[in-house]
Design a protein around this motif. Structure first.
Motif, PDB file in Angstrom:
ATOM      1  N   ASP A  91      26.645  43.294  45.075  1.00 22.92           N
ATOM      2  CA  ASP A  91      26.802  44.705  44.705  1.00 22.92           C
ATOM      3  C   ASP A  91      28.211  45.063  44.220  1.00 22.92           C
ATOM      4  OD1 ASP A  91      27.843  44.279  47.228  1.00 22.92           O
ATOM      5  OD2 ASP A  91      27.214  46.214  48.024  1.00 22.92           O
ATOM      6  N   GLU A  92      28.986  44.066  43.803  1.00 21.65           N
ATOM      7  CA  GLU A  92      30.279  44.365  43.182  1.00 21.65           C
ATOM      8  C   GLU A  92      30.276  43.732  41.791  1.00 21.65           C
ATOM      9  OE1 GLU A  92      32.068  45.876  45.531  1.00 21.65           O
ATOM     10  OE2 GLU A  92      31.621  44.876  47.423  1.00 21.65           O
ATOM     11  N   THR A  93      30.633  44.532  40.782  1.00 19.13           N
ATOM     12  CA  THR A  93      30.802  43.967  39.441  1.00 19.13           C
ATOM     13  C   THR A  93      32.295  43.701  39.309  1.00 19.13           C
ATOM     14  OG1 THR A  93      29.237  45.681  38.763  1.00 19.13           O
ATOM     15  CG2 THR A  93      30.160  44.280  37.027  1.00 19.13           C
ATOM     16  N   SER A  94      32.667  42.455  39.020  1.00 18.96           N
ATOM     17  CA  SER A  94      34.092  42.149  39.013  1.00 18.96           C
ATOM     18  C   SER A  94      34.458  41.168  37.908  1.00 18.96           C
ATOM     19  CB  SER A  94      34.487  41.592  40.385  1.00 18.96           C
ATOM     20  OG  SER A  94      35.871  41.321  40.435  1.00 18.96           O
ATOM     21  N   ALA A  95      35.656  41.353  37.360  1.00 20.33           N
ATOM     22  CA  ALA A  95      36.194  40.420  36.352  1.00 20.33           C
ATOM     23  C   ALA A  95      37.681  40.252  36.611  1.00 20.33           C
ATOM     24  CB  ALA A  95      35.949  40.959  34.948  1.00 20.33           C
ATOM     25  N   ALA A  96      38.184  39.036  36.349  1.00 16.53           N
ATOM     26  CA  ALA A  96      39.594  38.752  36.621  1.00 16.53           C
ATOM     27  C   ALA A  96      40.139  37.790  35.582  1.00 16.53           C
ATOM     28  CB  ALA A  96      39.728  38.131  38.020  1.00 16.53           C
ATOM     29  N   VAL A  97      41.444  37.883  35.344  1.00 17.95           N
ATOM     30  CA  VAL A  97      42.113  36.899  34.484  1.00 17.95           C
ATOM     31  C   VAL A  97      43.077  36.112  35.361  1.00 17.95           C
ATOM     32  CG1 VAL A  97      43.604  36.485  32.495  1.00 17.95           C
ATOM     33  CG2 VAL A  97      41.913  38.325  32.417  1.00 17.95           C
ATOM     34  N   ILE A  98      42.954  34.786  35.256  1.00 17.03           N
ATOM     35  CA  ILE A  98      43.807  33.870  36.035  1.00 17.03           C
ATOM     36  C   ILE A  98      44.558  32.991  35.048  1.00 17.03           C
ATOM     37  CG2 ILE A  98      43.705  31.788  37.528  1.00 17.03           C
ATOM     38  CD1 ILE A  98      41.158  34.411  37.938  1.00 17.03           C
ATOM     39  N   THR A  99      45.830  32.763  35.321  1.00 22.01           N
ATOM     40  CA  THR A  99      46.593  31.853  34.489  1.00 22.01           C
ATOM     41  C   THR A  99      47.288  30.828  35.377  1.00 22.01           C
ATOM     42  OG1 THR A  99      48.043  31.756  32.582  1.00 22.01           O
ATOM     43  CG2 THR A  99      48.768  33.172  34.379  1.00 22.01           C
TER      44      THR A  99
END
Ligand code: KG4
Ligand code: ZN
Length: 350
Positions: free
Chosen positions: A11-19
């Motif tokens: 129930d969580e919509t999530s996006a992330a950028v990792i470098t």
């Protein structure tokens, strides 16, 4: 190396950028759009409603995470997404969106098991865990002890025979009328309650020759497995004894505190056994229940002098794409070239 990670298993919509910085994964952004307010009125997650909310949220969440990270989508080298386990309708939204974007930009996808993300939240800490590791995973769907000899090597050494720890929090919260999600509600009530007011069972699944179990096992090995359904029943019986409509604020707080103590004592008991048996260099805590302050404190005290104990930051305990990106980072480091031809699997095993 820039990774765009997407998570939509529940129930969580999530996006992330990792470098990558100095050989380590670093979070540039981690956007979580929670559906708690939507599901609250139903007292739990409604799968169909969750899937629809993911569809509405996923593109805005991805845009926001790229903007916040100041990274252009054309500069993403790898896409990554949770392919299971979870709710099928929720998983499909993340998986198919990722496949579509990766096809447009002609980039590889690293599909991931959701549980790997929970473990790898610990690798976003300043102090990195060292192998061998014992991990305690406590979430809404799982209660497990895992032995990791190296990156991406998982051996299940303990698991629940019935309910997950987070599930027990959610069910007891419902019985007490404290609302959803149960974990945070119980922990708030518990602060005002007396944890010794009620004596709830701390379950030990070690076979007992005295009880006639495993007659041939004279010295049974201490069990690392969990069971929370008996504890839940004990709470329900206590509530019935008082009378559901007669529960006072004090009753609720005392039951919440006593229940929380029983869960924590069980988790600490088996964690100590696992550390004794496997002698890990690091013990890591993960999953939504890892956000529980009393559990964090109790394990810190119990493990002192025995092993190094690492816990993720609070916002990396419950579901988020940042932790998935950290897992993708180590997959890529280990030579995973990706796979753009996969499907969501609600029952995916570790
Ligand atoms: O990891 P997570 O976000 O989702 C799953 O993968 O299941 O975990 C959600 C679970 C829920 O059962 C919720 O009640 C529990 O984590 N939780 C807590 C706390 N915060 C969330 N349990 C106890 N104390 C908390 N503070
Ligand atoms: Zn989770």
């Amino acid at each position: 190396m820039n990774i765009l990670a997407i998570e939509s298993s529940c129930d969580e919509t999530s996006a992330a950028v990792i470098t990558e910085k100095s050989g380590n994964p670093v979070l540039l952004s981690n956007i979580v759009s929670s559906q708690i307010d939507i599901h609250k009125e139903f007292g739990g997650v409604v799968p169909e409603v969750a899937a629809r909310a993911h569809i509405e949220n996923i593109i805005p969440v991805i845009s926001e995470c790229l903007t916040k990270a100041k990274v252009n989508i054309a500069d993403i080298d790898y896409f990554s997404v949770t392919s299971g386990p979870g709710l099928i309708g929720s998983l499909v939204v993340g998986v198919e969106t990722t496949k579509a974007i990766a096809a447009v930009y002609n980039k590889p996808i690293i599909p991931l098991n959701h549980l790997e993300g929970h473990f790898y939240a610990n690798f976003l800490s300043d102090v990195k865990p060292k192998f061998p590791i014992v991990a305690l995973l406590v979430s809404g769907g799982h209660s497990m002890l895992i032995y990791m000899s190296d990156h991406l090597e998982y051996k299940i050494i303990g698991t629940t025979k019935d309910d997950a720890a987070g599930e027990a929090f959610d069910k007891v919260s419902k019985v007490l009328g404290l609302g959803y999600p149960g974990g945070p509600a119980i922990s708030v009530a518990a602060v005002q309650g007396d944890e010794n007011a009620y004596k709830f069972p701390v379950i030990d699944l070690t076979p007992s020759p005295e009880r006639g179990e495993d007659m041939f096992l004279k010295y049974p090995e201490l069990s690392l497995d969990f069971s929370f359904s008996g504890l839940k029943t004990a709470v329900i019986n206590q509530v019935k004894k008082i009378g559901e409509n007669k529960l006072t604020e004090k009753n609720k707080n005392d039951i919440a505190a006593s229940f929380q103590k029983a869960v924590i004592d069980t988790l600490v008991q088996n964690s100590l056994r696992a550390v004794e048996k496997y002698k890990p260099k690091t013990f890591i805590l993960s999953g939504g229940v890892a956000a529980n302050k009393s559990l964090r404190e109790s394990l810190t005290i119990a493990l002192k002098g025995k092993t190094t104990f690492i816990i993720p930051e609070f916002n990396l305990c419950t579901d988020n794409a940042g932790m998935m990106g950290a897992a993708a980072f180590y997959h890529i480091k280990k030579g995973d070239k990706g796979n753009n031809n996969f499907v969501a699997d609600p029952n995916l095993k570790l």
